[in-house]
Scaffold this motif. Structure first.
Motif, PDB file in Angstrom:
ATOM      1  N   ASN A 313       1.306  -1.095  -0.068  1.00 49.46           N
ATOM      2  CA  ASN A 313       0.458   0.247   0.010  1.00 49.46           C
ATOM      3  C   ASN A 313       0.444   1.033  -0.459  1.00 49.46           C
ATOM      4  O   ASN A 313       0.420   2.490  -0.413  1.00 49.46           O
ATOM      5  CB  ASN A 313      -0.370  -0.090   1.158  1.00 49.46           C
ATOM      6  CG  ASN A 313      -2.201  -0.892   1.270  1.00 49.46           C
ATOM      7  OD1 ASN A 313      -2.560  -1.648   0.421  1.00 49.46           O
ATOM      8  ND2 ASN A 313      -2.598  -1.427   2.047  1.00 49.46           N
ATOM      9  N   ARG A 314       2.171   1.611   0.948  1.00 55.21           N
ATOM     10  CA  ARG A 314       2.797   2.860   0.736  1.00 55.21           C
ATOM     11  C   ARG A 314       3.471   2.150  -0.390  1.00 55.21           C
ATOM     12  O   ARG A 314       4.504   3.289  -0.634  1.00 55.21           O
ATOM     13  CB  ARG A 314       3.601   2.428   2.048  1.00 55.21           C
ATOM     14  CG  ARG A 314       3.179   1.701   3.119  1.00 55.21           C
ATOM     15  CD  ARG A 314       4.104   1.612   4.643  1.00 55.21           C
ATOM     16  NE  ARG A 314       4.901   2.811   4.211  1.00 55.21           N
ATOM     17  CZ  ARG A 314       6.029   2.221   5.360  1.00 55.21           C
ATOM     18  NH1 ARG A 314       6.210   1.572   5.763  1.00 55.21           N
ATOM     19  NH2 ARG A 314       7.579   2.935   5.346  1.00 55.21           N
ATOM     20  N   ARG A 315       4.087   1.439  -1.581  1.00 53.08           N
ATOM     21  CA  ARG A 315       4.521   1.408  -2.584  1.00 53.08           C
ATOM     22  C   ARG A 315       6.010   1.486  -1.663  1.00 53.08           C
ATOM     23  O   ARG A 315       7.033   1.916  -2.436  1.00 53.08           O
ATOM     24  CB  ARG A 315       3.972   2.329  -3.101  1.00 53.08           C
ATOM     25  CG  ARG A 315       2.938   2.384  -3.958  1.00 53.08           C
ATOM     26  CD  ARG A 315       2.409   3.284  -5.233  1.00 53.08           C
ATOM     27  NE  ARG A 315       3.292   3.307  -5.948  1.00 53.08           N
ATOM     28  CZ  ARG A 315       2.611   1.910  -7.016  1.00 53.08           C
ATOM     29  NH1 ARG A 315       2.235   1.281  -6.630  1.00 53.08           N
ATOM     30  NH2 ARG A 315       3.598   2.167  -8.294  1.00 53.08           N
ATOM     31  N   ARG A 316       6.305   0.675  -0.973  1.00 51.68           N
ATOM     32  CA  ARG A 316       7.935   0.819  -0.216  1.00 51.68           C
ATOM     33  C   ARG A 316       8.626  -0.363  -0.037  1.00 51.68           C
ATOM     34  O   ARG A 316       7.414  -1.794   0.089  1.00 51.68           O
ATOM     35  CB  ARG A 316       8.187   1.764   1.027  1.00 51.68           C
ATOM     36  CG  ARG A 316       7.591   3.105   0.936  1.00 51.68           C
ATOM     37  CD  ARG A 316       9.533   3.356  -0.261  1.00 51.68           C
ATOM     38  NE  ARG A 316      10.080   4.766  -0.058  1.00 51.68           N
ATOM     39  CZ  ARG A 316       8.739   5.438  -1.197  1.00 51.68           C
ATOM     40  NH1 ARG A 316       8.095   4.422  -2.162  1.00 51.68           N
ATOM     41  NH2 ARG A 316       8.340   6.529  -1.332  1.00 51.68           N
ATOM     42  N   GLN A 317       9.565  -0.634  -0.537  1.00 49.06           N
ATOM     43  CA  GLN A 317      10.428  -2.233   0.523  1.00 49.06           C
ATOM     44  C   GLN A 317      10.985  -1.941   1.625  1.00 49.06           C
ATOM     45  O   GLN A 317      11.645  -0.715   2.152  1.00 49.06           O
ATOM     46  CB  GLN A 317      11.099  -2.483  -0.901  1.00 49.06           C
ATOM     47  CG  GLN A 317      11.793  -4.112  -0.614  1.00 49.06           C
ATOM     48  CD  GLN A 317      12.922  -4.226  -2.118  1.00 49.06           C
ATOM     49  OE1 GLN A 317      13.019  -5.099  -2.214  1.00 49.06           O
ATOM     50  NE2 GLN A 317      12.801  -3.645  -3.174  1.00 49.06           N
ATOM     51  N   ALA A 318      10.769  -3.282   2.266  1.00 48.45           N
ATOM     52  CA  ALA A 318      12.194  -3.145   3.317  1.00 48.45           C
ATOM     53  C   ALA A 318      12.190  -4.191   4.087  1.00 48.45           C
ATOM     54  O   ALA A 318      11.542  -5.168   3.565  1.00 48.45           O
ATOM     55  CB  ALA A 318      11.527  -1.935   4.679  1.00 48.45           C
ATOM     56  N   LYS A 319      13.299  -4.594   4.686  1.00 45.00           N
ATOM     57  CA  LYS A 319      13.529  -6.080   5.550  1.00 45.00           C
ATOM     58  C   LYS A 319      12.329  -6.173   6.650  1.00 45.00           C
ATOM     59  O   LYS A 319      12.009  -4.866   7.474  1.00 45.00           O
ATOM     60  CB  LYS A 319      14.889  -6.067   6.418  1.00 45.00           C
ATOM     61  CG  LYS A 319      15.837  -6.178   5.358  1.00 45.00           C
ATOM     62  CD  LYS A 319      16.588  -5.878   6.088  1.00 45.00           C
ATOM     63  CE  LYS A 319      18.215  -5.406   5.046  1.00 45.00           C
ATOM     64  NZ  LYS A 319      18.064  -6.772   3.452  1.00 45.00           N
ATOM     65  N   ALA A 320      11.441  -6.777   7.711  1.00 46.45           N
ATOM     66  CA  ALA A 320      10.539  -7.062   7.841  1.00 46.45           C
ATOM     67  C   ALA A 320      11.305  -8.019   9.582  1.00 46.45           C
ATOM     68  O   ALA A 320      11.240  -8.873   8.906  1.00 46.45           O
ATOM     69  CB  ALA A 320       9.614  -6.913   7.852  1.00 46.45           C
ATOM     70  N   LEU A 321      11.285  -7.593  10.969  1.00 47.67           N
ATOM     71  CA  LEU A 321      11.325  -8.442  11.643  1.00 47.67           C
ATOM     72  C   LEU A 321      10.639  -8.099  12.877  1.00 47.67           C
ATOM     73  O   LEU A 321      10.032  -6.512  13.548  1.00 47.67           O
ATOM     74  CB  LEU A 321      13.190  -7.752  12.545  1.00 47.67           C
ATOM     75  CG  LEU A 321      13.037  -8.450  13.900  1.00 47.67           C
ATOM     76  CD1 LEU A 321      13.833 -10.050  13.715  1.00 47.67           C
ATOM     77  CD2 LEU A 321      14.534  -8.103  14.027  1.00 47.67           C
TER      78      LEU A 321
END
Lengths: 396, 242
Positions: A313-321
């Motif tokens: 939805n935010r059009r973003r990528q990240a690592k998630a913990l």
């Protein structure tokens, strides 16, 4: 009981006992419903349940509410008190018979119509045998007693959406059908129950509810992550937290390409962990994982879907913990919807921003019961120790 | 553009690239074909150069081709080992012809594919080691830890890994190596999963040349397409300690 084994197994009977002693004692806290007449008339929320014991010959059938306190999806249960949740769930009578997963008899056919309905369906069952009790499970919400039906009548006309009818008739591959219906706004519970009821795919068969829940979380995730991997990364560490039913969540989104890790601490006294604190972990790299997340199980997939929905939805990528602490307040497993909804709600909040993961972890550690829970984290290890090739390109 | 090659060669190039990426930009010109790819985390990179001699037919202008490698893998599944594949480009379409089978796919916009900058590394130590031995060292480490440490000294090459309780070690003395040049001992630690995937994908080489420094990327050089091409694989180190 069996210490660490119980936390890993979560009622899968790895101990070899015929019934899980932890779940059996937890069941006693659920209000017991008795039915004195030989028929029951009530709405199905709609809902169906397909068991997994004895596969491919499993217990399957619809759930019918004994009171009118029905909920249309588990997201409606979020934020409610335990007694409110149990009033809605433990009054659901499980009408089921043993059936082969490939055989479509009258009961299965009725279950399928109910599963596909977008609205509750008034149903009447004639009871052959009343078994009593209740059912709790780590994946599905609790339900009330099981009855063996002699006959089931759908009193209403189930309202089956045209688009659903089409994907069923076209025998669209289950994965494709699920992703398409999700895009049209059908929620996870709906997709899960039509999958369980065996109407999807080319080779149609009943799918145990427990498996269908994780399958839907996984299928939706795989569709969304493909898009997310094309987005730019976030630029600061974001920390979110949420607390529901004694489940305390600490969620970290970290700049960089997609990676996902979930850690859980079962505090001493929480369900499955009466005697000691137990930490479990599962991880996947950018390319994803091949095997089942056996340490965390269904919660891993439920949280991962909620994360990727947010990134999409935010059009973003990240690592998630994701770190989940299960406190003794969580006495009764309520299903993985608790995890999915908690993470969704956490991510709706405004995050706290940090310059790096370590300072975010330090901050969150103050609020957690277990100190240093992240010492086994692969994401943290990689960030601290893994160099990138760019580090060796001299900057001008 | 029209290229003809052994399916086995296309398979090798594709498998090597797939260890890091799912899409890649190929460049072809009078000399042959070249492709560079870096994995999304920028931890490893591969550069492959294949001479025109590796092709049975090589008829092309200078071209850039953005290719979906997952689709190429699907095509490879349809072929058998002795097959010849003919690849041609028509407008925005890439067509593969294997026997009587034609399979075409749209090319990917090459501007969307980043071409990695290849770091210029000064790596003081070098060994040439049989692929089989290298593979052994990696496989022994795989079940023990996520990391593997490589060490070159003036007298030997060593690969070792340390788990919580388990340990594995492979030592090859200088006289059993094809080549070793090293003045000061060097040592670096690397993520083992990258190397596991890489050795699985290497097909035609029987030895690898390793260039290393201390806490520095490793460079692996090996032959591809039966000796008519060369690949260079770079992998960033893991640094021990807090």
């Amino acid at each position: 009981m069996f210490g660490e084994l119980c936390v890993k197994c979560k009622g899968r009977l790895w101990c070899g006992l015929p019934k899980c002693p932890i779940l059996e004692s937890a069941k006693n806290t659920i209000p017991k419903l008795k039915i004195y007449s030989d028929s029951l008339f009530g709405p199905s929320p709609p809902s169906v349940f397909v068991g997994r014991f004895g596969y491919p010959n499993v217990y399957a059938g619809p759930l019918i509410s004994e009171n009118d306190k029905i909920f249309r999806s588990t997201s409606e249960l979020y934020g409610k008190s335990l007694s409110e949740i149990l009033t809605s769930t433990s009054s659901l009578v499980r009408a089921s018979k043993r059936v082969n997963v490939r055989r479509v008899d009258k009961l299965v056919e009725k279950s399928q119509e109910i599963a596909m309905s977008a609205k509750s369906v008034d149903t009447e069952i004639w009871i052959e045998k009343f078994y009593g009790g209740a059912s709790i499970d780590d994946f599905f919400h609790p339900t009330g007693p099981r009855v063996e039906p002699r006959k089931i009548d759908i009193v209403d006309n189930p309202s089956i959406p045209k688009r659903v009818d089409m994907v069923v008739e076209e025998r669209l591959k289950a994965e494709i059908a699920i992703r398409e219906l999700y895009k049209l706004g059908y929620n996870v519970d709906y997709l899960q129950r039509i999958m369980a009821s065996g109407v999807l795919g080319k080779d149609k068969k009943l799918v145990p509810t427990r498996w269908s829940i994780t399958a839907v979380d996984d299928i939706l995730f795989k569709g969304l992550i493909r898009e997310v991997k094309r987005f730019d990364t976030i630029d600061k560490v974001e920390y979110y937290s949420e607390n529901f039913m004694g489940n305390e969540f600490h969620i970290f989104l970290i700049p960089g390409t997609w990676e996902y890790e979930m850690l859980e601490s079962w505090l001493k006294g929480a369900i499955y962990s009466p005697e000691q604190d137990i930490v479990a972990e599962d991880y996947e790299p950018y390319e994803g994982r091949r095997d089942y997340a056996d340490n965390i199980t269904g919660a891993y997939y439920a949280a991962r879907l909620a994360i990727v929905e947010n990134l999409k939805n935010r059009r973003r990528q990240a690592k998630a913990l994701v770190y989940r602490e299960i406190t003794p307040e969580y006495k009764l497993p309520l299903g993985v919807w608790v995890i999915r909804e908690s993470v969704r709600h956490a991510l709706l909040k405004t995050p706290l921003y940090f310059e790096n993961l370590e300072s975010a972890l330090k901050y969150a550690e103050e609020k957690a019961h277990i100190k240093n829970w992240y010492k086994g984290s692969k994401i943290l290890y990689n960030l601290k120790h893994q160099k990138r090739l760019d580090d060796f390109i001299p900057h001008i | 553009m029209r290229l003809k090659m052994d399916i086995k060669d296309l398979k090798e190039i594709t498998n090597l690239l797939l260890t890091l990426v799912s899409e890649a930009k190929f460049e072809v010109n009078g000399d042959g074909l070249s492709v560079k790819a870096v994995d999304p985390a920028h931890v490893a990179m591969i550069v492959i150069n294949v001479s025109r001699d590796a092709f049975l037919e090589f008829d092309t202008e200078e071209e850039e081709l953005g290719v979906d490698l997952d689709k190429v893998r699907d095509i490879l599944k349809l072929a058998s080992s002795g097959d010849i594949v003919e690849i041609s480009k028509d407008g925005n379409k890439l067509t593969f012809l294997i026997g009587n089978l034609t399979r075409s796919m749209p090319l990917i916009d090459t501007s969307a594919l980043s071409v990695p900058k290849v770091p210029n590394l000064v790596l003081p130590a070098k060994v040439v080691i049989p692929l089989k031995e290298f593979e052994h060292g990696i496989k022994a480490a795989e079940s023990i830890s996520d990391n593997i440490t490589l060490r070159i000294t003036p007298t030997e090459f060593e690969m070792y890994t340390q788990g919580d309780e388990d340990e594995a070690r492979l030592n090859i003395p200088r006289d059993m190596l094809k080549d070793l040049s090293c003045e000061e001992p060097v040592k670096s630690m690397y993520p083992v999963d990258y190397l596991v995937k890489l050795v699985k994908a290497i097909d035609s080489a029987d030895s690898v040349t390793i260039y290393m420094g201390t806490d520095y990327p490793i460079k692996l050089e090996f032959e591809v397409t039966g000796g008519k091409g060369k690949a260079e694989y770079l992998l960033a180190p893991r640094i021990e300690g807090e």
